[in-house]
Design a protein around this motif. Structure first.
Motif, short mmCIF file in Angstrom:
data_model
loop_
_atom_site.label_atom_id
_atom_site.label_comp_id
_atom_site.label_asym_id
_atom_site.label_seq_id
_atom_site.Cartn_x
_atom_site.Cartn_y
_atom_site.Cartn_z
N VAL A 39 0.85 -0.94 -0.02
CA VAL A 39 0.25 0.14 0.03
C VAL A 39 0.95 1.54 0.19
O VAL A 39 1.62 1.11 0.94
N GLN A 40 0.79 2.08 -1.51
CA GLN A 40 1.03 3.22 -0.78
C GLN A 40 0.70 4.90 -0.29
O GLN A 40 -1.18 4.13 0.31
N ARG A 41 1.98 5.23 0.57
CA ARG A 41 1.57 6.21 1.39
C ARG A 41 1.04 7.53 0.42
O ARG A 41 1.43 7.34 -0.12
N LYS A 42 0.39 8.17 1.14
CA LYS A 42 -0.63 9.44 0.30
C LYS A 42 0.56 10.34 -0.09
O LYS A 42 1.50 10.64 0.88
N LEU A 49 4.12 0.67 2.19
CA LEU A 49 3.39 -0.14 4.38
C LEU A 49 3.26 -1.53 3.48
O LEU A 49 2.58 -2.42 2.55
N TRP A 61 -3.63 -5.60 4.83
CA TRP A 61 -2.90 -4.47 5.34
C TRP A 61 -4.81 -4.06 6.10
O TRP A 61 -5.25 -4.92 5.75
N LEU A 63 -5.00 -0.66 7.44
CA LEU A 63 -5.02 0.73 7.31
C LEU A 63 -5.77 1.51 8.88
O LEU A 63 -7.03 1.75 9.04
N TYR A 81 -2.56 6.89 4.24
CA TYR A 81 -2.49 5.52 2.92
C TYR A 81 -3.86 6.03 1.95
O TYR A 81 -4.28 5.92 1.08
N VAL A 91 -7.63 4.42 -2.27
CA VAL A 91 -6.00 2.98 -1.60
C VAL A 91 -5.79 3.41 -2.70
O VAL A 91 -5.85 2.20 -3.96
#
Length: 162
Positions: A39-42, A49, A61, A63, A81, A91
């Motif tokens: 998962v990519q951070r904002k 992640l 995941w 979140l 995220y 997301v």
């Protein structure tokens, strides 16, 4: 419309049917040999992640999110995220190829669209504490899923946390 309370919500993403560690080239897909997903951070494409293997039985995941209500958007989720761009909140599930030194190089991304969650389902998730997305991670060609991830590929449920 009933008032929704704001609060903490966990967005739980569960992916099954992964494509494997390697995918041969074909069409517009160049092929890769060490595929992982995270998962990519904002607003931070290089901050991923919990990188997980593309040959895993299942990936997941959890979140942390905050639910809030605004006049313009109604009930929404925010968090570290959750991207918020033109077209709504989502997301990023980022697919990467990991080299011999462990460095990831992005190969494609999928947008798990929160706009596909009905207002009723989102309100129930706020009440219960968890919104769950279950999705298949391989497309029709056997490659990692990308583009807009919406039902029927994704099933959304409200669940009790804990």
């Amino acid at each position: 419309m009933a008032a929704h309370r704001s609060g903490e919500v966990t967005l739980r993403i569960i992916g099954t049917d992964l494509p494997g560690l390697s995918c041969p080239p074909g069409g517009d897909f160049p092929g890769y040999a060490n595929i992982h997903v995270a998962v990519q951070r904002k607003d931070a494409p290089t901050e991923l992640l919990d990188l997980q293997r593309g040959d895993a039985q299942r990936v997941s995941w959890s979140l942390p999110c905050t639910a809030s209500t605004s006049e313009a958007e109604g009930l929404v989720l925010n968090g570290p995220y959750i991207q918020n761009r033109l077209g709504g909140r989502f997301v990023y599930l980022s697919w990467v190829d990991v080299d011999a030194e462990g460095r990831p190089t992005m190969l494609r991304r999928g947008k798990l669209l929160l706009s596909a969650v009905t207002p009723h389902m989102l309100a129930e998730a706020v009440e219960r504490g968890q919104l769950r997305a279950r999705l298949t991670m391989t497309d029709e060609k056997g490659h990692p899923v990308c583009a807009r991830l919406i039902p029927p590929r994704v099933q959304w449920n409200a669940e009790s946390s804990g």
